[in-house]
Design a protein around this motif. Structure first.
Motif, mmCIF file in Angstrom:
data_model
loop_
_atom_site.group_PDB
_atom_site.id
_atom_site.type_symbol
_atom_site.label_atom_id
_atom_site.label_comp_id
_atom_site.label_asym_id
_atom_site.label_seq_id
_atom_site.Cartn_x
_atom_site.Cartn_y
_atom_site.Cartn_z
ATOM 1 N N GLY A 172 -2.472 15.025 -2.854
ATOM 2 C CA GLY A 172 -1.031 14.856 -2.696
ATOM 3 C C GLY A 172 -0.494 15.305 -1.355
ATOM 4 O O GLY A 172 0.722 15.313 -1.136
ATOM 5 N N ARG A 173 -1.378 15.650 -0.429
ATOM 6 C CA ARG A 173 -0.948 16.109 0.894
ATOM 7 C C ARG A 173 -0.218 15.010 1.645
ATOM 8 O O ARG A 173 -0.592 13.847 1.598
ATOM 9 N N ASP A 174 0.860 15.385 2.345
ATOM 10 C CA ASP A 174 1.622 14.441 3.162
ATOM 11 C C ASP A 174 0.776 14.031 4.361
ATOM 12 O O ASP A 174 0.465 14.859 5.222
ATOM 13 N N CYS A 175 0.405 12.765 4.417
ATOM 14 C CA CYS A 175 -0.448 12.274 5.500
ATOM 15 C C CYS A 175 0.349 11.785 6.706
ATOM 16 O O CYS A 175 -0.245 11.381 7.714
ATOM 17 N N PRO B 37 0.822 -1.218 0.000
ATOM 18 C CA PRO B 37 0.000 0.000 0.000
ATOM 19 C C PRO B 37 0.856 1.268 0.000
ATOM 20 O O PRO B 37 1.981 1.276 0.495
ATOM 21 N N GLU B 38 0.307 2.338 -0.545
ATOM 22 C CA GLU B 38 0.918 3.661 -0.484
ATOM 23 C C GLU B 38 0.401 4.337 0.777
ATOM 24 O O GLU B 38 -0.804 4.596 0.906
ATOM 25 N N LEU B 39 1.291 4.603 1.718
ATOM 26 C CA LEU B 39 0.876 5.087 3.024
ATOM 27 C C LEU B 39 1.522 6.417 3.393
ATOM 28 O O LEU B 39 1.815 6.678 4.563
ATOM 29 N N CYS B 40 1.741 7.252 2.389
ATOM 30 C CA CYS B 40 2.401 8.530 2.659
ATOM 31 C C CYS B 40 1.524 9.738 2.318
ATOM 32 O O CYS B 40 1.357 10.622 3.139
#
Length: 271
Positions: A157-160, A148-151
């Motif tokens: 596109g906000r940094d989570c 998974p993409e978890l960033c």
């Protein structure tokens, strides 16, 4: 042909006679089903190494795609797993998933190390059951190619990773959605929602600590993959719900051992 391999016994199959089959997860040959002749006799030298949850070394004969156990020795016994019903049922579930994710003739070293680390954690009672379960589910998915993409939020596109807000993981494509974009999406006509944020997807809320745990499990060396703590029950529940949903969605199936584990937990038959 005779070969030697280490292996973990993830299933024992009773044939009804004096023989039995064991299913091994091995590092180089993946999953093997091996006949154990006389494996039920206490006097047999093959009995000790052919029990469930044994990590051992095996000398195996092969002919025509069939395997039989010649000799074996025990490397490690996870002896406390059967002492507690919840722990036993969870260990059985992890084994069933490992069987699903391995094939004969395909290397399974990474998944085997993950399985052994989780079995050790369960056997030694080092971590909460829910944590071991979630770690195995998520890292097993990653090892199987479902990473998974978890960033960052897939919409804006906000940094989570630098927020104190709950974000949402889409188990369908393994992407994140920030709370702001989710709120905006709920005001968009349905046709656009399906295109932009795939409303039909399953969205799992991830608290900041749960997201950090998921990112750690995705990236950590296998030797350290269990080495974290989630102090708040809500964080562990969030992480666990995501890991289970993500794995089961990508495998496209459920597991009887998982249902049994949940029944045991529901009735409080655990430590």
């Amino acid at each position: 042909m005779v070969f030697s391999t280490d292996g973990f016994v993830c299933r024992v199959i009773d044939t009804g006679g004096s023989e039995k089959y064991i299913r091994l997860i091995t590092p180089a040959r993946g999953r093997l089903q091996v006949l154990v002749k006389g494996g039920k006799s206490p006097k047999s030298g093959r009995t000790a190494c052919s029990q469930l949850f044994i990590w051992g070394n095996y000398e195996i004969g092969e002919e025509g795609g069939r395997y039989w156990l010649k000799t074996g020795s025990v490397n490690n016994v996870f002896s406390t797993l059967p002492e507690d019903l919840a722990t036993f049922s969870l260990a059985s579930y992890l084994c069933e998933v490992a069987e699903e994710l391995t094939d004969e003739g395909e290397a399974a070293g990474g998944l085997l190390r993950l399985l052994l680390n989780c079995m050790y954690g369960l056997d030694q009672r080092l971590y909460p059951l829910a944590q071991v379960k979630a770690v195995f589910e998520l890292r097993a998915a990653v090892l199987s190619g479902y990473c998974p993409e978890l960033c960052a939020c897939r919409v804006c596109g906000r940094d989570c990773t630098d927020t104190d807000e709950t974000v949402y993981a889409d188990v369908t494509d393994g992407a994140l959605l920030c709370a702001h974009c989710l709120s905006d999406a709920q005001r968009i006509p349905t046709a656009q929602v399906l295109d932009e944020v795939r409303e039909a997807s399953v969205l799992c809320p991830l608290t900041p600590h749960a997201l950090a745990a998921a990112r750690f499990v995705r990236e950590a060396p296998l030797s350290r993959v269990l080495s974290f703590r989630l102090e708040r029950e809500a964080d562990l529940a969030s992480f666990a719900a995501f890991a289970e949903s993500y794995l089961l969605h990508h495998l496209g199936r459920g597991f009887q051992t998982l249902q049994f584990y949940k029944e045991v937990k529901r009735h409080g038959k655990d430590r």
